[in-house]
Design a protein around this motif. Structure first.
Motif, PDB file in Angstrom:
ATOM      1  N   PRO A 219       0.813  -1.227   0.000  1.00 57.41           N
ATOM      2  CA  PRO A 219       0.000   0.000   0.000  1.00 57.41           C
ATOM      3  C   PRO A 219       0.842   1.271   0.000  1.00 57.41           C
ATOM      4  CG  PRO A 219      -0.889  -1.592   1.561  1.00 57.41           C
ATOM      5  CD  PRO A 219       0.412  -2.154   1.064  1.00 57.41           C
ATOM      6  N   MET A 220       1.987   1.243   0.676  1.00 59.12           N
ATOM      7  CA  MET A 220       2.866   2.422   0.692  1.00 59.12           C
ATOM      8  C   MET A 220       3.405   2.704  -0.702  1.00 59.12           C
ATOM      9  SD  MET A 220       4.960   1.906   4.268  1.00 59.12           S
ATOM     10  CE  MET A 220       5.912   3.393   4.074  1.00 59.12           C
ATOM     11  N   LYS A 221       3.699   1.635  -1.459  1.00 59.30           N
ATOM     12  CA  LYS A 221       4.192   1.819  -2.824  1.00 59.30           C
ATOM     13  C   LYS A 221       3.100   2.375  -3.734  1.00 59.30           C
ATOM     14  CE  LYS A 221       7.983  -1.489  -3.030  1.00 59.30           C
ATOM     15  NZ  LYS A 221       8.539  -2.652  -3.733  1.00 59.30           N
ATOM     16  N   VAL A 222       1.851   1.971  -3.492  1.00 56.25           N
ATOM     17  CA  VAL A 222       0.740   2.521  -4.268  1.00 56.25           C
ATOM     18  C   VAL A 222       0.659   4.035  -4.064  1.00 56.25           C
ATOM     19  CG1 VAL A 222      -1.769   2.565  -4.515  1.00 56.25           C
ATOM     20  CG2 VAL A 222      -0.596   0.385  -4.280  1.00 56.25           C
ATOM     21  N   LYS A 223       0.763   4.460  -2.794  1.00 50.96           N
ATOM     22  CA  LYS A 223       0.718   5.894  -2.490  1.00 50.96           C
ATOM     23  C   LYS A 223       1.905   6.618  -3.125  1.00 50.96           C
ATOM     24  CE  LYS A 223      -1.806   5.394   1.847  1.00 50.96           C
ATOM     25  NZ  LYS A 223      -1.785   5.579   3.321  1.00 50.96           N
ATOM     26  N   LEU A 224       3.080   6.000  -3.053  1.00 48.02           N
ATOM     27  CA  LEU A 224       4.276   6.592  -3.647  1.00 48.02           C
ATOM     28  C   LEU A 224       4.098   6.796  -5.145  1.00 48.02           C
ATOM     29  CD1 LEU A 224       7.326   7.385  -3.277  1.00 48.02           C
ATOM     30  CD2 LEU A 224       7.848   5.021  -3.842  1.00 48.02           C
ATOM     31  N   LEU A 225       3.526   5.799  -5.827  1.00 47.49           N
ATOM     32  CA  LEU A 225       3.314   5.871  -7.270  1.00 47.49           C
ATOM     33  C   LEU A 225       2.399   7.037  -7.631  1.00 47.49           C
ATOM     34  CD1 LEU A 225       3.460   4.750 -10.172  1.00 47.49           C
ATOM     35  CD2 LEU A 225       1.625   3.171  -9.557  1.00 47.49           C
ATOM     36  N   PHE A 226       1.286   7.170  -6.919  1.00 49.30           N
ATOM     37  CA  PHE A 226       0.322   8.215  -7.274  1.00 49.30           C
ATOM     38  C   PHE A 226       0.822   9.607  -6.877  1.00 49.30           C
ATOM     39  CE2 PHE A 226      -2.363   4.600  -7.922  1.00 49.30           C
ATOM     40  CZ  PHE A 226      -3.302   5.018  -8.854  1.00 49.30           C
ATOM     41  N   ARG A 227       1.571   9.708  -5.782  1.00 50.57           N
ATOM     42  CA  ARG A 227       2.144  11.009  -5.417  1.00 50.57           C
ATOM     43  C   ARG A 227       3.118  11.470  -6.502  1.00 50.57           C
ATOM     44  NH1 ARG A 227      -1.351  10.196  -2.647  1.00 50.57           N
ATOM     45  NH2 ARG A 227      -1.622  10.370  -0.383  1.00 50.57           N
ATOM     46  N   LYS A 228       3.924  10.538  -6.984  1.00 47.96           N
ATOM     47  CA  LYS A 228       4.880  10.886  -8.040  1.00 47.96           C
ATOM     48  C   LYS A 228       4.140  11.280  -9.319  1.00 47.96           C
ATOM     49  CE  LYS A 228       8.922   9.023  -8.497  1.00 47.96           C
ATOM     50  NZ  LYS A 228      10.079   8.114  -8.735  1.00 47.96           N
ATOM     51  N   ALA A 229       3.066  10.568  -9.638  1.00 43.01           N
ATOM     52  CA  ALA A 229       2.296  10.863 -10.845  1.00 43.01           C
ATOM     53  C   ALA A 229       1.709  12.274 -10.797  1.00 43.01           C
ATOM     54  CB  ALA A 229       1.183   9.834 -11.021  1.00 43.01           C
ATOM     55  N   LEU A 230       1.190  12.672  -9.635  1.00 46.17           N
ATOM     56  CA  LEU A 230       0.610  14.012  -9.501  1.00 46.17           C
ATOM     57  C   LEU A 230       1.674  15.096  -9.644  1.00 46.17           C
ATOM     58  CD1 LEU A 230      -1.878  13.337  -6.565  1.00 46.17           C
ATOM     59  CD2 LEU A 230      -2.484  13.954  -8.907  1.00 46.17           C
ATOM     60  N   ARG A 231       2.904  14.798  -9.158  1.00 40.32           N
ATOM     61  CA  ARG A 231       3.992  15.773  -9.294  1.00 40.32           C
ATOM     62  C   ARG A 231       4.465  15.894 -10.744  1.00 40.32           C
ATOM     63  NH1 ARG A 231       6.163  13.086  -4.797  1.00 40.32           N
ATOM     64  NH2 ARG A 231       7.834  12.246  -6.105  1.00 40.32           N
ATOM     65  N   LYS A 232       4.353  14.788 -11.497  1.00 33.19           N
ATOM     66  CA  LYS A 232       4.862  14.762 -12.872  1.00 33.19           C
ATOM     67  C   LYS A 232       3.765  14.972 -13.918  1.00 33.19           C
ATOM     68  CE  LYS A 232       9.065  13.884 -11.500  1.00 33.19           C
ATOM     69  NZ  LYS A 232      10.153  14.865 -11.686  1.00 33.19           N
ATOM     70  N   ALA A 233       2.571  15.343 -13.485  1.00 34.61           N
ATOM     71  CA  ALA A 233       1.455  15.538 -14.423  1.00 34.61           C
ATOM     72  C   ALA A 233       1.784  16.663 -15.413  1.00 34.61           C
ATOM     73  CB  ALA A 233       0.188  15.862 -13.650  1.00 34.61           C
ATOM     74  N   PRO A 234       1.273  16.553 -16.653  1.00 34.25           N
ATOM     75  CA  PRO A 234       0.450  15.454 -17.160  1.00 34.25           C
ATOM     76  C   PRO A 234       1.295  14.205 -17.437  1.00 34.25           C
ATOM     77  CG  PRO A 234       0.899  17.005 -18.921  1.00 34.25           C
ATOM     78  CD  PRO A 234       1.500  17.598 -17.680  1.00 34.25           C
ATOM     79  N   CYS A 235       0.724  13.056 -17.081  1.00 33.86           N
ATOM     80  CA  CYS A 235       1.464  11.820 -17.300  1.00 33.86           C
ATOM     81  C   CYS A 235       0.506  10.636 -17.364  1.00 33.86           C
ATOM     82  CB  CYS A 235       2.496  11.592 -16.188  1.00 33.86           C
ATOM     83  SG  CYS A 235       1.788  11.098 -14.622  1.00 33.86           S
ATOM     84  N   ILE A 236       1.032   9.530 -17.859  1.00 38.98           N
ATOM     85  CA  ILE A 236       0.299   8.267 -17.908  1.00 38.98           C
ATOM     86  C   ILE A 236       0.962   7.298 -16.949  1.00 38.98           C
ATOM     87  CG2 ILE A 236      -0.245   6.248 -19.331  1.00 38.98           C
ATOM     88  CD1 ILE A 236      -0.534   8.131 -21.704  1.00 38.98           C
ATOM     89  N   VAL A 237       0.184   6.748 -16.043  1.00 39.64           N
ATOM     90  CA  VAL A 237       0.656   5.682 -15.154  1.00 39.64           C
ATOM     91  C   VAL A 237       0.197   4.363 -15.771  1.00 39.64           C
ATOM     92  CG1 VAL A 237       0.472   4.631 -12.875  1.00 39.64           C
ATOM     93  CG2 VAL A 237       0.583   7.113 -13.088  1.00 39.64           C
TER      94      VAL A 237
END
Length: 381
Positions: A219-237
């Motif tokens: 679960p911590m990795k899931v949060k890490l992934l989405f936090r990074k995605a929001l910082r790097k937006a626009p992006c595709i996960v």
């Protein structure tokens, strides 16, 4: 260093070692103090005639008020220090060499333990676990077939780039898109091509990235992934092998199922936590939508589904031309014949079979591969 200097250096080391040994064995005799019984020492303390006591591992060194010293045995009593302090005796605790070594090893043990713990923790939830690809180098022109999927996803790209404009018309971008299809049909390639076509960041992940021997790391990795995605937006996960982490939650109580439940719950929370206008598109590839948790694929989360089919005849023809460009098929291996042979094959299997056929021809000292080589390659694949 010449030979004479080496001899002098060796002699000095030997002299120091000998002096150390002599001091170690004779120090007790040189500094020998009178021995007194413990009961006499106890009486001296009660009579307030003791100024200080040095506590060593196996003995007590006592100094009287008249500054004379004597030794007595150390009873190793837990109440000794309190008894001395209550009688106004100065207490000096002296640690011998073995105690110092033990303390050093204790400190080293805890230091190494915490360093290992820190390294392991960093390994499992390192910020670099999910790397951002700024340019995939792949576009839709590199993807054979899938014309309907390309058209639909082009519209999604436009919504992602102009969310406010489409919002005025009451159109929002789906938070999550599922690509379903059998392995080898180009789901990963298509995801990279989508990011390349949109000219936005691409963050790839797979189910095994969330697995860990430590509970709650997933679960911590899931949060890490989405936090990074929001910082790097626009992006595709892009999450590959999605059915490996998004399976139906099972409340049996086992550790494995509990961790899977936590990962799915964390995914649900993250998907609900960002708006379609955030510029993040979650693209997940799965071999079976039926295996996924129903809460994930309800409207508002992974609410758009696309099937990545096996290549049709036109796509197979293009793939054959592409994969045989640097190979030498025999005259009998026409595109039409190979296209019929490969009916129902995935993109990856077509490439693998053609490569194997060329290898078989090479093993038989032939410059070109035949249809027999192709059929033999199919049997061996």
């Amino acid at each position: 260093m010449n030979s004479k200097t080496k001899k002098v250096f060796t002699a000095v080391l030997i002299a120091i070692a000998v002096a150390g040994c002599v001091y170690y064995f004779l120090s007790d005799k040189i500094n020998k103090l009178p021995q007194v019984s413990y009961s006499s020492f106890y009486s001296d303390v009660e009579q307030n005639s003791v100024k200080s006591v040095t506590i060593e591992q196996d003995k007590l060194i006592v100094q009287n008020n008249n500054l004379t010293e004597y030794e007595t045995k150390n009873p190793d009593s837990p109440n000794l220090k309190e008894f001395l302090l209550r009688n106004n005796v100065e207490v000096i605790e002296h640690k011998d060499f073995s105690q110092i070594i033990s303390l050093i090893f204790d400190i080293l043990f805890y230091a190494v333990f915490f360093i290992i713990l820190f390294v392991v923790f960093r390994k499992f939830i390192s910020p670099n676990t999910f790397k951002v690809v700024h340019k995939t180098g792949i576009n839709f022109s590199d993807v054979v077939g899938m014309e309907n999927l390309k058209r639909d996803m082009t519209q999604v790209i436009q919504i992602m780039k102009n969310p406010r404009e489409y919002a005025k018309r009451g159109i929002r971008m789906p938070k999550g898109i599922l690509l379903e299809g059998d392995p080898g049909n180009g789901k990963t390639l298509f995801a990279k091509a989508l990011a390349g076509e949109a000219k936005i960041n691409f963050i790839p992940a797979k189910a095994t990235d969330f697995e860990s021997m430590l509970m709650a790391i997933g679960p911590m990795k899931v949060k890490l992934l989405f936090r990074k995605a929001l910082r790097k937006a626009p992006c595709i996960v892009f999450i590959d092998e999605f059915d490996g982490i998004g399976t139906r939650r099972n409340y049996t109580g086992s550790a494995l199922e509990t961790e899977n439940t936590r990962i799915v719950t964390s995914l649900l929370n993250e998907l609900d936590g960002f708006e379609p206008s955030s510029g993040v598109l979650v693209l997940a590839a799965t071999n079976s939508i039926s295996a996924l948790d129903p809460a994930l694929i309800r409207p508002g989360r992974f609410d758009a589904r696309f099937t990545v089919p096996y290549p049709d005849r036109a796509a197979r023809e293009e793939l054959i031309r592409m994969y045989t460009k640097k190979k030498s098929p025999a005259s009998e291996c026409t595109v039409n014949i190979l296209c019929n042979i490969f009916d129902g094959f995935s993109c990856a299997k077509i490439e693998s079979v053609l490569n194997k056929a060329a290898l078989l021809a090479e093993q038989n000292n032939r410059d070109t591969f035949t249809t027999d080589d192709v059929r033999q390659a199919i049997k061996e694949n």
